[in-house]
Design a protein around this motif. Structure first.
Motif, mmCIF file in Angstrom:
data_model
loop_
_atom_site.group_PDB
_atom_site.id
_atom_site.type_symbol
_atom_site.label_atom_id
_atom_site.label_comp_id
_atom_site.label_asym_id
_atom_site.label_seq_id
_atom_site.Cartn_x
_atom_site.Cartn_y
_atom_site.Cartn_z
ATOM 1 N N LEU A 156 0.966 -1.081 -0.131
ATOM 2 C CA LEU A 156 -0.042 -0.099 -0.011
ATOM 3 C C LEU A 156 0.943 1.216 0.181
ATOM 4 N N ARG A 157 1.997 1.179 0.816
ATOM 5 C CA ARG A 157 2.924 2.456 0.997
ATOM 6 C C ARG A 157 3.416 2.615 -0.486
ATOM 7 N N GLU A 158 3.865 1.597 -1.313
ATOM 8 C CA GLU A 158 4.402 1.607 -2.464
ATOM 9 C C GLU A 158 3.238 2.259 -3.380
ATOM 10 N N MET A 159 2.177 1.963 -3.406
ATOM 11 C CA MET A 159 1.181 2.160 -4.332
ATOM 12 C C MET A 159 0.753 3.705 -4.193
ATOM 13 N N GLU A 160 0.842 4.166 -2.984
ATOM 14 C CA GLU A 160 0.590 5.535 -2.329
ATOM 15 C C GLU A 160 1.695 6.460 -3.175
ATOM 16 N N VAL A 187 -1.290 5.921 -6.925
ATOM 17 C CA VAL A 187 -2.512 5.327 -7.395
ATOM 18 C C VAL A 187 -3.454 4.942 -6.093
ATOM 19 N N VAL A 188 -2.938 4.895 -4.862
ATOM 20 C CA VAL A 188 -3.572 4.865 -3.799
ATOM 21 C C VAL A 188 -3.485 6.151 -2.787
ATOM 22 N N ASP A 189 -4.751 6.261 -2.214
ATOM 23 C CA ASP A 189 -4.962 7.365 -1.481
ATOM 24 C C ASP A 189 -5.009 6.636 0.040
ATOM 25 N N ARG A 190 -4.372 7.288 0.955
ATOM 26 C CA ARG A 190 -4.495 6.811 2.343
ATOM 27 C C ARG A 190 -5.151 7.862 3.409
ATOM 28 N N GLU A 191 -6.087 7.751 3.652
ATOM 29 C CA GLU A 191 -6.940 8.848 4.644
ATOM 30 C C GLU A 191 -7.195 8.426 5.930
#
Lengths: 111, 111
Positions: free
Chosen positions: A55-59, A63-67
């Motif tokens: 997930l961190r790599e995708m952030e 492409v991925v948002d972490r909220e």
């Protein structure tokens, strides 16, 4: 599209989706945003450490948002696809359709 | 396309193109059929063993055709994309275009 930009672009894209779990993460987050625990339960077999890392790599790839959802106790972290992640999902559809057909062909008795 | 067939199809497709050299092999053979030595020279850094293995896997997956050219001395083996390989190339175009854009974005100074 030239052969060089085809292979260069493809290598770049595979760098973004190449992790074992990333295609599955994209599929899950395309359905709806998910908390970390929900996402983990949706991907049986993934460890917490590996899922965090992917997930961190995708952030970092945008492409991925972490909220962090302050409004929902207990404090929860929710993941979703960004606009860019949605365009990545879109660009993967023909390949996914090809793969689905390929799998059916491989399972079919060869005549 | 459902999330499940998306991720299933994608995993299957990535199984076919997932080797380090396979996207490059597809790009090269899409230009024109190549003999083993020509293909190897087109992919600097690949070992003979690894290239053989990746080509054999792609043959088994039905995307690459291996043809012994009896008419061209010395006896040569020529590789090309099959019809199925051409459909795979086609299905990779949107992803390659996405990857090319992504690379440009990553190189651009962020505003």
């Amino acid at each position: 599209m030239s052969g060089q930009s085809f292979s260069g672009g493809l290598v770049a894209a595979l760098g973004v989706i190449g992790g074992k779990w990333k295609p599955l993460i994209i599929a899950e987050l395309h359905r709806r945003p998910l908390r970390f625990g929900e996402l983990r339960r949706a991907l049986p077999g993934v460890s917490e450490k590996v899922l965090s890392q992917q997930l961190r790599e995708m952030e970092l790839d945008g492409v991925v948002d972490r909220e962090v959802c302050l409004s929902i106790p207990p404090l929860a972290v929710q993941y979703s696809l960004t606009e860019l992640g949605l365009t990545l999902h879109e660009s993967l559809l023909p390949l996914a359709a090809w793969g689905e057909q390929h799998e059916l062909r491989m399972l079919a008795p060869s005549g």
